[in-house]
Design an enzyme around this catalytic site. Structure first.
Site, PDB file in Angstrom:
ATOM      1  N   GLU A   6       0.834  -1.204   0.000  1.00  0.00           N
ATOM      2  CA  GLU A   6       0.000   0.000   0.000  1.00  0.00           C
ATOM      3  C   GLU A   6       0.874   1.262   0.000  1.00  0.00           C
ATOM      4  O   GLU A   6       0.583   2.235  -0.699  1.00  0.00           O
ATOM      5  CB  GLU A   6      -0.919  -0.046   1.237  1.00  0.00           C
ATOM      6  CG  GLU A   6      -2.114   0.868   1.166  1.00  0.00           C
ATOM      7  CD  GLU A   6      -2.913   0.713  -0.120  1.00  0.00           C
ATOM      8  OE1 GLU A   6      -3.274   1.761  -0.678  1.00  0.00           O
ATOM      9  OE2 GLU A   6      -3.150  -0.428  -0.599  1.00  0.00           O
ATOM     10  N   SER A  17      19.444  -8.310  -7.336  1.00  0.00           N
ATOM     11  CA  SER A  17      18.335  -8.523  -8.276  1.00  0.00           C
ATOM     12  C   SER A  17      18.622  -9.639  -9.273  1.00  0.00           C
ATOM     13  O   SER A  17      17.696 -10.198  -9.861  1.00  0.00           O
ATOM     14  CB  SER A  17      18.063  -7.241  -9.068  1.00  0.00           C
ATOM     15  OG  SER A  17      18.008  -6.131  -8.210  1.00  0.00           O
ATOM     16  N   HIS A  48       4.249 -10.214  -9.665  1.00  0.00           N
ATOM     17  CA  HIS A  48       5.690 -10.401  -9.495  1.00  0.00           C
ATOM     18  C   HIS A  48       6.245  -9.308  -8.590  1.00  0.00           C
ATOM     19  O   HIS A  48       7.019  -9.558  -7.670  1.00  0.00           O
ATOM     20  CB  HIS A  48       6.398 -10.375 -10.855  1.00  0.00           C
ATOM     21  CG  HIS A  48       7.889 -10.228 -10.734  1.00  0.00           C
ATOM     22  ND1 HIS A  48       8.693 -11.240 -10.275  1.00  0.00           N
ATOM     23  CD2 HIS A  48       8.709  -9.166 -10.968  1.00  0.00           C
ATOM     24  CE1 HIS A  48       9.952 -10.814 -10.250  1.00  0.00           C
ATOM     25  NE2 HIS A  48       9.984  -9.564 -10.646  1.00  0.00           N
ATOM     26  N   SER A  49       5.848  -8.078  -8.872  1.00  0.00           N
ATOM     27  CA  SER A  49       6.288  -6.935  -8.064  1.00  0.00           C
ATOM     28  C   SER A  49       5.291  -5.821  -8.320  1.00  0.00           C
ATOM     29  O   SER A  49       4.317  -5.999  -9.050  1.00  0.00           O
ATOM     30  CB  SER A  49       7.689  -6.470  -8.494  1.00  0.00           C
ATOM     31  OG  SER A  49       7.609  -5.826  -9.762  1.00  0.00           O
TER      32      SER A  49
END
Lengths: 370, 474
Positions: free
Chosen positions: B151, B237, B366-367
């Site tokens: 959020e 990453s 996923h993101s």
């Protein structure tokens, strides 16, 4: 010959056996020597004349002996390595500290990073620099950024990656390349290349003990050809310090590794024509010693860089740009680059591809007479 | 029944003990004269060029043709064995290719059914009330953390986030079965392991905001956590790169005889990387205590598992590498706990790698840069969020046991929400790391070029202050 040998003993210079390989580059005497009387050889122990691979072997032996948390691994290193650099080490230190790995470069470097991250000295061998590319991601994205990305929570500074590089007379595409420039674009690693046995031993020990990951390229042409008096004991040579190995006043030549012996021949020939050349061995390519090169160019007003790797995008371009930034008004001629051609390394055309002595000599003359 | 498929038993008839395999270094090649010969032909050194000369040792069998009629051996083919450098292998007279896939898929180990009831009990590891409640509350915390940080990203307060929704059991139950001194090499969807080890909600928030309290000094995107104190190597990453690193670290534990293993997590996508295969092979050859934990959640961003691989998932790859392996229900916390607990014991006591494939579902996008409804049906997502929800299942079990209640649930959730909201507000207020942190940690000490660049940058900032964020202290 006798005079040269005397010099060699005094100054610990490069001695290269007379071979037909060398004749491709030079019709002059096969004995090369440095004449920088200011060079102080390390005084640890008495030296014996040994070749470059033996010097590497000594350094590795000392590294294993002086730190029980040091390990050597790579393809075929268990039996001594295809270039014999790890000869006898598995026997002396055990097969848990000197061991073969499966044939997989990304595995070797990834494994090495993990081993180093636990506080060990991980000495990885990549059999040929030509085969380092499968490990490129591990070197560039992992080893180089390990400390930075973790905010120094973790580091893999104990990692040293050794790889034979450069021409060897018959290596073709995949046993000849000089990939140093790729790694010079990567903050977080150091790139080191020795020119001779004594340098190789001292620089390798420094690289192994250095708290940052190092890519250490060894001039494979010189493994057997370069013979020099090397102190038997433990010594290190500083990284990121260039060395003036021949003093001169008309032009500065900068190089590293095996190319220095070719450049030195050109210097000797230029001297016969009355041109005084200053020759600098950069030794560490990143982070490199700009100040030594700058001071020399301020004195001579001219700069020539030579490397075996293709000229475009080679590390010579970086040196050239940096020195122009710093010495623009002092330069009396454009910076010259005598390098490999922008082609893959071609087998039968190697003598054409290479930055040979006479190419360098011509560039010296052109630059001085500009 | 919890059973690791032990793939190593099939090669126990080797002529030398398996633990010595990697130490055998005298090759069947005429190379020993290298060391002593004074004049060396350099070309001999290029062994790779000439591998084929030695590598393809011709295998001579008994069947040689005499005139046009084959002389059949009286021996049955199975009496014959090939003694080659990798061990003894039986001959067969049948030209049968191995199947590309097994008839039956590898079964999936589970302890609790969808309703949170134990299925006919095998030998799962029993866990105490305290541990069960701690596991459950951590799963809830992780879920609430995801909801609130997600959020916060949607509100523009942080630049990026990546949830673990649907994989809470994998995160928490695996962490619970490990010891805190086991070294973790994570991918990026395992923050629950760090949570379990005591990384505070404030620590998470500080990383997400990249403030000066972030261990990573604000250098990496949100969710790239790492902590030396918690033996949790900083996330990067890059996918799969951590896997061979975990093997190298495990080698260190082995050499120093630590009572610990390394654990590395990755997804089904990561199992396609070269690094995964390199790591599996290295670990098998070097016999190191590492647990390879694959979260097979069916999706690598938008790539479904069927576009990723054609083998029976990841678990069968263990067999190819000689690594004991197990497939486990990734939404069953008890099954994961048992599997990891046993894997850890095996890894350390037997000094062996172990592969665990947990079948689960990435129930979130996923993101925050992804909208997974673009490539997968919403009802599929809903089904996994509902019926298969790992928290619901575990909650039913602890409620049946009388260890948990609705009151405890709502009390815990509201407490964590409050803590998170405070953590976010606090993290927002903390200043960014100083300019000097751009240049530190590239090397152990800044090199000369970095010092010069810092001087130059500071001059530029002074001159053009408006070009730069004002919340980064000089």
């Amino acid at each position: 010959m006798a005079t040269n040998l005397k010099r060699f003993k005094e100054f610990g210079s490069i001695f290269i056996n007379h071979t037909n390989l060398l004749r491709r580059f030079s019709s002059s005497s096969a004995v090369l020597s440095s004449v920088d009387a200011q060079l102080q050889p390390p005084t640890t122990g008495t030296g014996k004349s040994i070749n470059l691979y033996t010097a590497i072997n000594q350094a590795l032996q000392i590294a294993l002996d002086s730190d029980p948390r040091s390990y050597i691994f790579g393809e075929d290193v268990g039996f001594g390595g295809v270039f014999r650099c790890t000869t006898g080490l598995a026997e002396q230190f055990g097969k848990h500290r000197v061991f073969n790995t499966p044939l997989c470069e990304q595995g070797i470097v990834g494994f090495g990073i993990g081993l180093a991250a636990m506080g060990n000295r991980a000495i990885a061998e990549i059999q040929f620099a030509d085969y380092i590319f499968p490990a490129f991601d591990q070197i560039v994205n992992e080893a180089a950024k390990f400390r930075y990305r973790s905010g120094n929570e973790f580091n893999c500074g104990g990692l040293t990656i050794r790889a034979p590089y450069g021409a060897v007379g018959h290596g073709g595409h995949y046993h000849s390349q000089s990939p140093e420039a790729f790694f010079c674009h990567v903050p977080g690693i150091k790139v080191v290349i020795p020119r001779s046995p004594k340098q190789a031993k001292g620089l390798l020990l420094s690289s192994i003990r250095e708290p940052n990951p190092v890519v250490f390229f060894e001039p494979k042409w010189l493994y057997r050809l370069a013979v020099e008096e090397v102190p038997e004991g433990d010594y290190t040579l500083p990284l990121s310090e260039a060395e003036v190995i021949r003093e001169g006043s008309d032009i500065t030549l900068v190089g590293w590794g095996a190319q220095l012996s070719i450049m030195e021949q050109a210097c000797i020939d230029a001297e016969k024509d009355g041109i005084s050349c200053e020759l600098i061995d950069l030794k560490t390519l990143i982070p490199w010693d700009k100040e030594t090169v700058e001071a020399s160019v301020r004195k001579t007003g001219r700069l020539l860089i030579s490397h075996e790797a293709p000229v475009t995008g080679g590390f010579g371009a970086e040196i050239s740009a940096s020195i122009v930034e710093r010495c623009f008004l002092r330069l009396e001629a454009p910076v010259a680059r005598v390098c490999g051609l922008d082609t893959p390394f071609p087998l039968v055309f190697e003598p054409f591809y290479m930055p040979t002595k006479n190419k360098i000599l011509d560039a010296i003359k052109d630059t001085v007479n500009y | 029944m919890l059973r690791f498929i032990n793939h190593t038993s099939s090669i126990t008839n080797l002529q030398f003990p398996r633990h010595l395999l990697h130490t055998i270094s005298s090759p069947p090649l005429p190379v020993s004269n290298y060391a002593t010969s004074s004049s060396i032909n350099l070309s001999n050194a290029f062994s790779r060029c000439f591998e084929s000369v030695y590598g393809g040792r011709r295998l001579h069998t008994a069947t040689s043709a005499r005139n046009d009629v084959d002389q059949l051996s009286t021996e049955t083919p199975l009496q014959q064995e090939l003694d080659f450098p990798g061990g003894r292998v039986k001959f067969t007279a049948k030209p049968v290719f191995t199947s590309s896939s097994s008839e039956e898929r590898t079964p999936c180990y589970r302890v609790l059914n969808d309703n949170g009831q134990p299925i006919v009990d095998g030998d799962s590891v029993k866990i105490s009330k305290e541990l069960a409640v701690k596991m459950y509350t951590n799963m809830v915390t992780l879920q609430v953390m995801d909801t609130i940080f997600y959020e916060a990203q949607r509100q523009g307060r942080i630049s990026f986030y990546l949830t673990t929704i649907g994989e809470e059991a994998i995160n928490i139950a695996s962490a619970a079965a490990l010891n805190d001194n086991d070294f973790v090499f994570p991918q990026y969807r395992e923050p629950g392991v760090l949570l379990w080890r005591g990384f505070a909600l404030q620590d998470f928030a500080d990383q997400l905001f990249g403030n000066k309290n972030d261990n990573g000094k604000g250098r990496q995107m949100p969710i790239h956590y790492g902590s030396r104190k918690h033996n949790y190597v900083t996330v990067s990453s890059t996918v799969g790169t951590q896997i061979p690193q975990a093997v190298g670290a495990a080698y260190s534990l082995k050499m120093e005889k630590h009572d610990a293993c390394t654990v590395t997590y990755f997804g089904d996508g990561g199992s396609s990387t070269g690094d995964f295969h390199a790591a599996m092979n290295f670990a098998a050859v070097m016999e190191v205590p590492v647990i390879f934990f694959c979260r097979n959640n069916g999706w690598a961003i938008s790539t479904p598992i069927n576009d990723q691989l054609r083998s029976d998932g990841i678990v069968v790859r263990g067999k190819a590498y000689g690594i004991p392996s197990i497939r486990v229900d990734g939404n069953d916390a008890l099954a994961i706990y048992s599997a990891v607990h046993k894997a850890r014991k095996m890894a350390i006591e037997e000094q062996t790698p172990v592969l665990i494939e947990a079948l689960t579902y990435r129930a979130g996008h996923h993101s925050t840069s992804d909208d997974s409804t673009k490539y997968r049906p919403v009802d599929e997502i809903e089904r996994w969020r509902g019926d298969q929800n790992p928290l619901n299942r575990f909650r039913k079990w602890i409620e049946t046991k009388g260890w948990w209640s609705d009151e405890a649930e709502s009390e815990h959730r509201s407490r964590i929400r409050k803590q998170l909201s405070q953590a976010i507000q606090a993290a927002e207020r903390v200043e960014k790391p100083p300019i000097s942190d751009i240049f530190s940690d590239v090397y152990d000490v800044p090199s000369k070029n970095l010092t010069e660049q810092e001087t130059f940058l500071r001059r530029t900032i002074h001159k053009h202050a408006q070009d730069y964020p004002s919340n980064v202290p000089m």
